[in-house]
Design a protein around this motif. Structure first.
Motif, PDB file in Angstrom:
ATOM      1  N   GLU A 221     -11.593  -2.544  -8.777  1.00  0.00           N
ATOM      2  CA  GLU A 221     -10.234  -2.962  -8.418  1.00  0.00           C
ATOM      3  C   GLU A 221     -10.225  -4.212  -7.543  1.00  0.00           C
ATOM      4  O   GLU A 221      -9.197  -4.870  -7.389  1.00  0.00           O
ATOM      5  N   ARG A 222     -11.345  -4.552  -6.974  1.00  0.00           N
ATOM      6  CA  ARG A 222     -11.392  -5.658  -6.029  1.00  0.00           C
ATOM      7  C   ARG A 222     -10.951  -7.005  -6.609  1.00  0.00           C
ATOM      8  O   ARG A 222     -10.263  -7.769  -5.922  1.00  0.00           O
ATOM      9  N   PRO A 223     -11.308  -7.352  -7.853  1.00  0.00           N
ATOM     10  CA  PRO A 223     -10.823  -8.627  -8.397  1.00  0.00           C
ATOM     11  C   PRO A 223      -9.295  -8.694  -8.465  1.00  0.00           C
ATOM     12  O   PRO A 223      -8.708  -9.770  -8.270  1.00  0.00           O
ATOM     13  N   ARG A 224      -8.637  -7.567  -8.714  1.00  0.00           N
ATOM     14  CA  ARG A 224      -7.166  -7.559  -8.769  1.00  0.00           C
ATOM     15  C   ARG A 224      -6.589  -7.748  -7.368  1.00  0.00           C
ATOM     16  O   ARG A 224      -5.622  -8.496  -7.181  1.00  0.00           O
ATOM     17  N   ILE A 225      -7.187  -7.079  -6.370  1.00  0.00           N
ATOM     18  CA  ILE A 225      -6.721  -7.244  -4.993  1.00  0.00           C
ATOM     19  C   ILE A 225      -6.943  -8.680  -4.529  1.00  0.00           C
ATOM     20  O   ILE A 225      -6.066  -9.280  -3.888  1.00  0.00           O
ATOM     21  N   ALA A 226      -8.098  -9.236  -4.847  1.00  0.00           N
ATOM     22  CA  ALA A 226      -8.366 -10.631  -4.491  1.00  0.00           C
ATOM     23  C   ALA A 226      -7.318 -11.543  -5.108  1.00  0.00           C
ATOM     24  O   ALA A 226      -6.844 -12.495  -4.469  1.00  0.00           O
TER      25      ALA A 226
END
Length: 346
Positions: A221-226
């Motif tokens: 999920e980190r790429p979406r949060i970034a």
């Protein structure tokens, strides 16, 4: 008794004596001389140690110190003491012990998930000879900071979590120099170009990655949060990242051991350069040590039009994303109702 017979007997006596002495000497050198039950033990000889100090260090592991000293003297060890980390194995003889004390064994130094430079220094000092104060002073050396474009607030961005091979007796300066070398190795032309494409320097990318790292443990999920945070930066919107508020509270209280599970409305008004609800842009330094997946998320973010997100009550550990404020308010209300039902007060 004739002279020839006397010479023969004398020769035999000498040879016998030499054999006996040789046997004694061989026993001194090659017989087992350890007294620990483990398969192996490491001994640590601090920098500047004398031979007498080394004897005190190894005495708990050596069965017969007289035998060890005899071999050490013959091998000129007292005049050539070395500092470092040395490996003794069960059943070693005196010759092998002296030889072992000349073979410095590297340490596999590992670190990740540290929240502050101070925590990092403590973590590292538990694995090598320099203490945390020596390391902190070296990291914050004004000349080093100036030469490498860091500040006291953002030098934490220099450390890339990984496992490194170093000698236990490495100096604080040499450790720092190794870390800056590893930093430049990590931030190669490709990664610098990716950061630049997001409008960020390597240090800024690391600061943002530290927020992404704290925001979600779900690596997928980190790429979406970034992407959300980068969208906010592009339109001049405050990052409004709860992890920065939590960090600001801990910094204000000077208590980084406290556990804060919930950010309240009043917390959003805390005056701090780390409170991204009040300050537009990035905080002055990382709020944690981001792992490589968080760094990669910032360098290769998901492209979307989301501006908002909050914790999901249906997919624990994940978040719900929204492109508009009304959509976000619906998601936020669900989360607020759920967390109130759990009785989480801080």
């Amino acid at each position: 008794m004739n002279l020839k017979k006397i010479i023969t007997i004398a020769t035999l006596v000498v040879i016998t004596g030499l054999l006996i002495y040789g046997g004694i000497l061989a026993n001194q050198i090659f017989s087992k001389n350890t007294k620990f039950s483990q398969t192996e033990v490491y001994v640590f000889v601090p920098t500047g140690s004398t031979y007498e100090e080394v004897k005190k260090i190894i005495e708990p592991f050596v069965d017969n110190m007289d035998r060890f000293e005899m071999v050490a003297n013959k091998r000129s060890y007292p005049e050539n003491v070395k500092s470092g980390r040395f490996l003794f194995t069960k059943g070693m003889n005196s010759y092998q012990l002296v030889k072992a004390l000349r073979s410095n064994i590297p340490v596999k130094l590992a670190f990740n998930n540290q929240e502050r430079l101070e925590d990092f220094a403590v973590r590292v000092s538990s694995q090598i000879e320099p203490d945390s104060l020596m390391l902190m002073n070296t990291f914050k050396d004004s000349l080093f900071l100036k030469e490498n474009g860091f500040t006291e607030e953002n030098v934490f961005a220099m450390f890339i979590p990984n496992t490194y091979e170093v000698y236990w007796n490495i100096s604080a300066v040499k450790f720092r120099d190794k870390m800056i070398k590893e930093y430049h190795s990590f931030w190669n032309k490709e990664r610098i170009a990716k950061a630049s494409a997001q409008g960020l320097t390597p240090v800024e990318a690391t600061i943002l990655a530290s927020i992404v790292h704290k925001e979600s443990v779900k690596k997928d999920e980190r790429p979406r949060i970034a992407g959300v945070y980068l969208n906010r930066l592009k339109i001049g919107m405050p990052l409004q990242a709860d992890p920065t508020v939590i960090y600001a509270i801990k910094k204000k209280d000077n208590d980084f051991d406290q556990v804060i599970k919930r950010v309240f409305y009043n917390d959003l008004f805390l005056t701090s350069p780390y409170n991204t609800y009040k300050v537009i842009g990035l905080p002055p330094g990382p709020i944690a040590m981001p792992d490589v997946t968080a760094l990669d998320a910032v360098l290769d973010p998901e492209k979307h039009n989301f501006i908002y997100f909050c914790a999901s009550v249906e997919r624990f550990g994940y978040h719900e994303f929204a492109a508009t404020l009304p959509e976000h308010n619906v998601n936020a209300a669900k989360y607020a109702d759920w967390i109130n039902s759990q009785g989480v007060n801080r």
